[in-house]
Design a protein around this motif. Structure first.
Motif, mmCIF file in Angstrom:
data_model
loop_
_atom_site.group_PDB
_atom_site.id
_atom_site.type_symbol
_atom_site.label_atom_id
_atom_site.label_comp_id
_atom_site.label_asym_id
_atom_site.label_seq_id
_atom_site.Cartn_x
_atom_site.Cartn_y
_atom_site.Cartn_z
ATOM 1 N N SER A 100 -2.621 -4.100 -11.153
ATOM 2 C CA SER A 100 -2.647 -4.723 -9.832
ATOM 3 C C SER A 100 -1.929 -3.848 -8.813
ATOM 4 C CB SER A 100 -1.980 -6.102 -9.886
ATOM 5 O OG SER A 100 -2.685 -6.958 -10.759
ATOM 6 N N THR A 101 -2.618 -3.593 -7.728
ATOM 7 C CA THR A 101 -2.032 -2.842 -6.621
ATOM 8 C C THR A 101 -1.960 -3.787 -5.429
ATOM 9 O OG1 THR A 101 -3.060 -0.827 -7.445
ATOM 10 C CG2 THR A 101 -2.254 -0.791 -5.180
ATOM 11 N N GLY A 102 -0.769 -3.983 -4.930
ATOM 12 C CA GLY A 102 -0.599 -4.955 -3.858
ATOM 13 C C GLY A 102 -0.106 -4.326 -2.574
ATOM 14 N N PHE A 103 -0.368 -5.020 -1.478
ATOM 15 C CA PHE A 103 0.086 -4.581 -0.161
ATOM 16 C C PHE A 103 0.813 -5.737 0.517
ATOM 17 C CE2 PHE A 103 -2.969 -1.344 -1.009
ATOM 18 C CZ PHE A 103 -2.586 -0.253 -0.254
ATOM 19 N N SER A 104 1.878 -5.398 1.199
ATOM 20 C CA SER A 104 2.571 -6.373 2.018
ATOM 21 C C SER A 104 2.350 -6.001 3.481
ATOM 22 C CB SER A 104 4.063 -6.394 1.706
ATOM 23 O OG SER A 104 4.740 -7.269 2.598
ATOM 24 N N PRO A 105 1.871 -6.918 4.312
ATOM 25 C CA PRO A 105 1.551 -6.576 5.697
ATOM 26 C C PRO A 105 2.775 -6.250 6.544
ATOM 27 C CG PRO A 105 0.525 -8.650 5.035
ATOM 28 C CD PRO A 105 1.528 -8.309 3.997
ATOM 29 N N THR A 106 3.977 -6.701 6.158
ATOM 30 C CA THR A 106 5.157 -6.499 6.995
ATOM 31 C C THR A 106 6.216 -5.688 6.277
ATOM 32 O OG1 THR A 106 6.168 -8.565 6.237
ATOM 33 C CG2 THR A 106 4.745 -8.676 8.181
ATOM 34 N N THR A 107 7.021 -4.974 7.058
ATOM 35 C CA THR A 107 8.089 -4.144 6.500
ATOM 36 C C THR A 107 9.433 -4.456 7.144
ATOM 37 O OG1 THR A 107 7.642 -2.438 8.139
ATOM 38 C CG2 THR A 107 6.506 -2.258 6.043
ATOM 39 N N HIS A 111 13.611 -7.770 2.924
ATOM 40 C CA HIS A 111 12.648 -8.434 2.049
ATOM 41 C C HIS A 111 11.238 -8.281 2.625
ATOM 42 C CE1 HIS A 111 15.976 -10.147 -0.182
ATOM 43 N NE2 HIS A 111 16.493 -10.603 0.964
ATOM 44 N N TYR A 112 10.302 -8.129 1.719
ATOM 45 C CA TYR A 112 8.909 -7.982 2.135
ATOM 46 C C TYR A 112 8.176 -9.313 1.997
ATOM 47 C CZ TYR A 112 9.955 -3.039 1.659
ATOM 48 O OH TYR A 112 10.528 -1.798 1.787
ATOM 49 N N ALA A 113 7.147 -9.450 2.795
ATOM 50 C CA ALA A 113 6.303 -10.629 2.676
ATOM 51 C C ALA A 113 5.579 -10.584 1.331
ATOM 52 C CB ALA A 113 5.299 -10.651 3.827
ATOM 53 N N PRO A 114 5.063 -11.727 0.867
ATOM 54 C CA PRO A 114 4.333 -11.732 -0.417
ATOM 55 C C PRO A 114 3.236 -10.661 -0.427
ATOM 56 C CG PRO A 114 4.667 -13.966 0.364
ATOM 57 C CD PRO A 114 5.110 -13.064 1.470
ATOM 58 N N PHE A 115 3.112 -9.996 -1.555
ATOM 59 C CA PHE A 115 2.122 -8.928 -1.665
ATOM 60 C C PHE A 115 0.721 -9.506 -1.853
ATOM 61 C CE2 PHE A 115 5.874 -6.425 -2.356
ATOM 62 C CZ PHE A 115 5.537 -5.179 -1.840
ATOM 63 N N ILE A 116 -0.239 -8.847 -1.211
ATOM 64 C CA ILE A 116 -1.638 -9.218 -1.318
ATOM 65 C C ILE A 116 -2.306 -8.203 -2.243
ATOM 66 C CG2 ILE A 116 -3.781 -9.581 -0.047
ATOM 67 C CD1 ILE A 116 -1.997 -9.915 2.474
ATOM 68 N N PHE A 117 -2.925 -8.682 -3.292
ATOM 69 C CA PHE A 117 -3.553 -7.772 -4.242
ATOM 70 C C PHE A 117 -4.998 -7.519 -3.802
ATOM 71 C CE2 PHE A 117 -0.106 -9.829 -6.517
ATOM 72 C CZ PHE A 117 0.556 -8.718 -7.010
ATOM 73 N N VAL A 118 -5.255 -6.277 -3.487
ATOM 74 C CA VAL A 118 -6.520 -5.875 -2.879
ATOM 75 C C VAL A 118 -7.146 -4.763 -3.701
ATOM 76 C CG1 VAL A 118 -7.621 -5.045 -0.766
ATOM 77 C CG2 VAL A 118 -5.572 -6.461 -0.616
ATOM 78 N N ASP A 119 -8.466 -4.758 -3.782
ATOM 79 C CA ASP A 119 -9.201 -3.683 -4.460
ATOM 80 C C ASP A 119 -8.857 -2.351 -3.792
ATOM 81 O OD1 ASP A 119 -10.934 -2.176 -5.925
ATOM 82 O OD2 ASP A 119 -12.749 -2.945 -4.984
ATOM 83 N N THR A 120 -8.327 -1.429 -4.572
ATOM 84 C CA THR A 120 -7.797 -0.182 -4.017
ATOM 85 C C THR A 120 -8.461 1.029 -4.660
ATOM 86 O OG1 THR A 120 -5.661 -1.248 -3.661
ATOM 87 C CG2 THR A 120 -5.705 1.156 -3.591
ATOM 88 N N THR A 121 -8.842 1.999 -3.829
ATOM 89 C CA THR A 121 -9.408 3.260 -4.305
ATOM 90 C C THR A 121 -8.566 4.409 -3.743
ATOM 91 O OG1 THR A 121 -11.652 2.357 -4.369
ATOM 92 C CG2 THR A 121 -11.437 4.755 -4.359
#
Length: 397
Positions: A100-107, A111-121
């Motif tokens: 799982s590769t996740g992204f958090s929209p805020t920095t 503390h970071y916002a909950p990570f969103i797991f998105v299809d990543t290439t």
């Protein structure tokens, strides 16, 4: 001949309603031909755009890479060297992971916002040169290993991670520190689910290894290369990477040839419809021409009595019909040009990979030729009848 042209012109002026009906008949026929050919071209472009957006342009090959990824400099050098060795080629390394590769929209804040797991290439190279991927905002990922890590998002991910200039963070799973990223572009990749393209060289600059489960592929595009050229280019690039691949695993990725073959029968159907439209137009010209000759039999007989030859009457009828064809063709071509420039582009979404069609000049040319041939063939029988009228019978009628 000049006199015959004058008589043909007088015929156009003296029978306006009949000539307007004839012009309308030819106009519909020519417009049908050009419109049908244009629609066939647009339909082909729609399917072709979707295929090239998803799988790659003609011709694109790919092969699975084996072995650990090399150092960043080696990846960048290999991609550049392959392009130089085969001008016109586009070489891209793509990598995916089952983890799982996740992204958090805020920095902001510790503390970071909950990570969103998105299809990543993960990508090294310019994928827009391989696939038809319109850049809606910003640009594609830099070919260098710049920091922070550059990413490009698709439209579906835009609502999750913001727009160009956003700075989400990338997570490789629990226990690993987040990686700062920079959104540099939004791309239309035809996917309905969120997807993110990440700079592979930039990630490897920060981390020696992305994931043990990483699966890497080499994608090569060249519009005119042969199978042998693809094999040589792939072998050279894999060697520069210090990796291995199965030579039998070099497969065609794009589906353009298969798609064009499937569309061939459709195009034949469009062609048959165009021929039918012209045939109906020709019948209209023939019917109007024969009716006109019957009504004007006295006029033709008087011309014969005044010294006109049979060929003069033939040319008068043919030139009259040719004039109808020219006027109808001009109106049809004008309608097509206006439609293509003003109406058709409005039917194509701005974020579409479909290229708005230009004026189909080849179709216009064929329409003009078809109009001339149709009017002349439709007028041939009336012209022969007019030239062979029996003077005595015509005068008694």
């Amino acid at each position: 001949m000049i006199r015959n042209v004058g008589h043909a012109r007088d015929d156009m002026i003296s029978h306006p309603i009949r000539n307007m009906l004839a012009i309308f008949s030819v106009f519909i026929g020519v417009l049908s031909v050009v419109a049908i050919i244009t629609v066939a071209g647009v339909t082909k472009e729609v399917f072709l755009a979707a295929s090239e957006q998803r799988y790659g342009r003609l011709t694109t090959m790919h092969t699975q890479l084996d072995g650990p990824l090399p150092v960043v400099e080696q990846i960048v050098r290999s991609v550049k060297a392959a392009r130089i060795a085969a001008p016109g080629a586009a070489v891209v390394i793509t990598a995916t992971t089952s983890e799982s590769t996740g992204f958090s929209p805020t920095t902001n804040g510790p503390h970071y916002a909950p990570f969103i797991f998105v299809d990543t290439t993960f990508v090294a190279g310019d994928l827009t040169q391989v696939k038809r991927l319109p850049i809606l905002h910003g640009r594609w990922i830099s070919q260098e290993h710049t920091i922070p890590v550059e990413i490009v998002i698709n439209e579906a991910a835009q609502g999750l991670l913001g727009v160009v200039g956003g700075t989400p963070v990338l997570s490789f799973g629990s226990g690993s520190p987040p990686v700062a990223t920079l959104t540099v572009g939004v791309v239309a990749d035809g996917e309905s689910t969120p997807k993110i393209y990440v700079s592979l060289p930039a990630v490897l600059t920060i981390r020696e290894q992305i994931s043990p489960s990483l699966s890497a592929s080499l994608v090569v595009h060249h519009p005119t290369a042969t199978r042998t050229m693809f094999e040589e280019l792939t072998t050279r690039t894999v060697g520069l990477l210090g990796m291995t691949h199965d030579p039998q695993g070099l497969n065609r990725l794009d589906q353009v040839d298969d798609l064009l073959l499937q569309l061939k029968s459709q195009q034949q159907g469009f062609l048959i419809a165009a021929v039918v439209a012209l045939f109906v137009s020709g019948l209209g010209i023939l019917n109007i021409g024969l009716s006109s000759v019957r009504e004007r039999s006295h006029e033709f007989v008087v011309r014969r009595a005044l010294g006109a030859r049979r060929s003069d009457l033939t040319w008068q009828v043919l030139l009259h019909s040719l004039g109808i064809g020219v006027i109808a063709s001009a109106l049809a071509v004008t309608t097509v040009i206006v439609g293509v420039h003003l109406w058709v582009p409005n039917l194509i979404a701005q974020n579409s990979a479909i290229i708005p069609p230009g004026v189909p000049w080849e179709a216009v040319l064929w329409g003009l030729v078809a109009a001339s041939a149709t009017t002349l063939l439709g007028a041939l029988a009336p012209a022969v009848v007019a030239s062979r009228l029996n003077m005595a019978d015509a005068l008694r009628a």
